[in-house]
Design an enzyme around this catalytic site. Structure first.
Site: not given
Length: 195
Positions: A105, A112, A121, A147
């Site tokens: 990602i 985050n 999440d 990730e």
């Protein structure tokens, strides 16, 4: 003499009756114990069945906990690599294609840091969900890092794997996670493919 005979006869009858009573009492006691033992055995068997089922359920739960990523409900790193090793051996033995797609990602730390780990999440879950809808039943996706995801594609050429990766990339870039009533977080991913 007759009185002695009557007396002996009476004693014999009484002794026989006492002996019969003792035998009946003993047989009755043995029978009662057998009934109690049978009841106890049935109770014990029932408890053993219940405990066995609980143990089987607990073992299933333990296996699930030890093999699945709790957040995305896909195989975790350890389980993915176990499956991958087996799949690689099978592909070599049967001379079949096996491809792997790696997904990372983009700027996940920024997601985050900006929106919070709860939103991060949701992004992870979204990517797992998108992947499950696109992949075949024989394909296996796993979360191999914070990730990072990896996908095993059995019996798939490099060319076909690139097509799958491109489809995933497009679907993920079109996806979003809702953070407020009308506010969404968009995200993208980078892919690597090997066969």
């Amino acid at each position: 003499m007759e009185s002695k005979t009557n007396f002996l006869f009476t004693i014999t009858i009484l002794t026989s009756l006492v002996f019969i009573i003792i035998i009946v009492f003993t047989i009755n006691s043995i029978y009662s114990r057998e009934i109690n033992i049978t009841k106890l055995n049935k109770t014990l068997e029932k408890k053993v069945r219940i405990r066995t089922k609980e143990l089987i359920d607990a073992n299933k739960k333990l296996i699930e906990i030890s093999t699945k990523d709790y957040l995305t409900n896909i195989p975790n790193r350890r389980h993915f690599f176990e499956i991958g090793t087996k799949s690689l051996h099978i592909a070599k033995r049967e001379n079949n294609q096996l491809s792997v797609i790696c997904i990372d990602i983009d700027f996940f730390k920024k997601i985050n840091d900006t929106y919070g780990h709860n939103i991060g999440d949701l992004v992870l879950r979204k990517i797992a969900d998108i992947s499950r809808t696109i992949l075949r039943d024989i394909d296996i996706i796993g979360r191999i890092g914070g990730e990072e995801f990896a996908i095993l594609l059995p019996e798939t050429t490099l060319e076909d794997s690139v097509k799958v990766a491109e489809r995933l990339r497009i679907e993920i870039s079109n996806a979003a996670v809702l953070i407020e009533k009308e506010k969404e977080v968009k995200f993208t991913s980078s892919f690597g493919v090997v066969s």
